[in-house]
Write an enzyme that holds these catalytic residues in place. Structure first.
Site, PDB file in Angstrom:
ATOM      1  N   LYS A 157     105.089 -27.198  29.812  1.00  0.00           N
ATOM      2  CA  LYS A 157     105.845 -25.949  29.741  1.00  0.00           C
ATOM      3  C   LYS A 157     104.857 -24.829  30.061  1.00  0.00           C
ATOM      4  CE  LYS A 157     109.308 -23.880  26.685  1.00  0.00           C
ATOM      5  NZ  LYS A 157     110.381 -23.785  27.674  1.00  0.00           N
TER       6      LYS A 157
HETATM    7  N1  PPE Z   1     114.151 -27.368  30.576  1.00  0.00           N
HETATM    8  C1  PPE Z   1     113.521 -26.197  30.800  1.00  0.00           C
HETATM    9  C2  PPE Z   1     113.051 -25.871  32.163  1.00  0.00           C
HETATM   10  C3  PPE Z   1     113.312 -25.341  29.724  1.00  0.00           C
HETATM   11  O1  PPE Z   1     112.684 -24.183  29.928  1.00  0.00           O
HETATM   12  C4  PPE Z   1     113.771 -25.687  28.435  1.00  0.00           C
HETATM   13  C5  PPE Z   1     113.547 -24.766  27.265  1.00  0.00           C
HETATM   14  C6  PPE Z   1     114.429 -26.918  28.263  1.00  0.00           C
HETATM   15  C7  PPE Z   1     114.587 -27.738  29.370  1.00  0.00           C
HETATM   16  C8  PPE Z   1     114.894 -27.392  26.924  1.00  0.00           C
HETATM   17  O2  PPE Z   1     113.816 -27.694  26.087  1.00  0.00           O
HETATM   18  P1  PPE Z   1     113.919 -27.577  24.504  1.00  0.00           P
HETATM   19  O3  PPE Z   1     113.988 -26.121  24.186  1.00  0.00           O
HETATM   20  O4  PPE Z   1     112.704 -28.227  24.005  1.00  0.00           O
HETATM   21  O5  PPE Z   1     115.156 -28.276  24.095  1.00  0.00           O
HETATM   22  N2  PPE Z   1     113.506 -23.389  27.582  1.00  0.00           N
HETATM   23  C9  PPE Z   1     112.927 -22.440  26.657  1.00  0.00           C
HETATM   24  C10 PPE Z   1     112.710 -21.087  27.312  1.00  0.00           C
HETATM   25  C11 PPE Z   1     113.963 -20.400  27.716  1.00  0.00           C
HETATM   26  C12 PPE Z   1     113.774 -18.959  28.027  1.00  0.00           C
HETATM   27  O6  PPE Z   1     114.760 -18.336  28.457  1.00  0.00           O
HETATM   28  O7  PPE Z   1     112.699 -18.391  27.819  1.00  0.00           O
HETATM   29  C13 PPE Z   1     113.771 -22.299  25.404  1.00  0.00           C
HETATM   30  O8  PPE Z   1     114.921 -22.721  25.396  1.00  0.00           O
HETATM   31  O9  PPE Z   1     113.263 -21.767  24.423  1.00  0.00           O
END
Ligand code: PPE
Length: 308
Positions: A157
């Site tokens: 990330k």
């Molecule tokens: N894919 C991506 C590309 C992504 O950024 C997130 C989280 C997820 C999947 C889901 O991951 P999880 O949160 O562990 O279930 N995105 C983070 C950032 C979003 C933002 O707008 O800033 C979040 O949801 O916190």
């Protein structure tokens, strides 16, 4: 988004408006940062951080993949987060830890630049809106492909990698949609700009596997477990683009967005949120808010909120 009083910055609590970095911060120029998105919910046992350790583990993993060593242990970061929530008097909030290459030599070799860490917290409504959570959102398959493991590290990330999500997001918004869905170089479904994706057909749930170019989402993991507990079959496998529009139900999930039904993709109606989506969403919301004992181990209760 609303502001909070304090931000944690390299081990110290500073006022929101004083949490600043130098303009030559390496990460500002080259995207050399890794971050997390975490949420804290109000529960009967007090404010509780959802799957805190999993997020801290992923932060450390993201850093490792970009040759960064965090100058604070996960225990220290966890404690700092609890303290920050307490000092800001928040009952529920979004939590954004970010580790980045700071001010130091310019140029692409970052190894002499210090790794700095900040944690911010603020109150943040579900990313695609309460309306979206209730009635579903409209999505469009992006013309931008999800970053490939041949060039970057989808499992990390990392800040710079989000330029990919930013392009997809802008395109979808300007096109009048709520969210973008990204495919990989071979046309397989990956995920949303900030959420993982699930398709439901004939009562079975499929989601792209961890080995696809996706972020290994923590909401995703939680939903796989909840769906299985509800008796649904969840298969992690490649998903073709056509399966999106042929699905009975589609939903996305991420920390910021929570669980969001998708009611239309590429201007083709999928329908209002379906029964399986609804059931999983209900249990997931209960798990987040500590209302389902089966998932109480996912909650890291913030010990003693204090202003001290
Ligand atoms: N894919 C991506 C590309 C992504 O950024 C997130 C989280 C997820 C999947 C889901 O991951 P999880 O949160 O562990 O279930 N995105 C983070 C950032 C979003 C933002 O707008 O800033 C979040 O949801 O916190």
């Amino acid at each position: 988004m609303s502001t909070a009083d304090l931000i944690w910055h390299n081990g110290e609590f500073v006022a929101w408006e004083d949490a600043k970095v130098h303009v030559l911060t390496h990460a500002l120029h080259y995207g050399t940062s890794v971050f997390e998105g975490v949420r804290c919910y109000e529960t009967e046992r007090g404010p509780a951080v959802f799957r805190h350790w999993d997020h801290l583990d992923r932060l450390e993993a993201s850093a490792k993949l970009y040759y960064m060593e965090l100058p604070f242990s996960k225990d220290q970061l966890r404690e700092a987060t609890h303290d920050l929530i307490g000092r800001n008097n928040l009952r529920s909030c979004y939590i954004r830890p970010v580790a980045y290459r700071g001010h130091g030599p310019m140029g692409l070799d970052p190894e002499a630049n210090p790794v700095e860490v900040s944690i911010a917290v603020w109150e943040w409504a579900p990313y695609l809106g309460e309306e979206g959570k209730k009635h579903g959102v409209r999505a469009k398959v992006s013309s931008w492909r999800r970053i490939s493991p041949q060039s970057l590290v989808p499992h990390s990330k990392a800040g710079g990698q989000y330029l990919n999500s930013v392009l997809a997001k802008i395109e979808s918004k300007r096109g009048g949609y709520d969210e973008a869905i990204l495919l990989d170089d071979l046309g397989r479904v990956c995920e949303g700009s900030g959420e993982n994706i699930f398709v439901v057909r004939d009562g079975r749930i499929a989601t792209p596997p961890q080995t696809a170019s996706i972020l290994d989402g923590i909401s995703r993991k939680s939903i796989i477990r909840i769906a299985a507990d509800l008796g649904f079959e969840v298969v992690e496998r490649d998903v073709a683009r056509a399966e999106l529009t042929l699905a009975d139900e589609v939903f996305m999930a991420g920390t910021a967005a929570e669980l969001v039904p998708v009611r239309e993709i590429d201007d083709i109606e999928i329908g209002p949120p379906g029964e399986i989506t609804r059931q999983i969403q209900q249990v997931y919301d209960d798990a987040l808010h500590g209302r389902d004992q089966r998932y109480s181990e996912w909650l890291d209760v913030v010990a003693v909120p204090s202003k001290a």
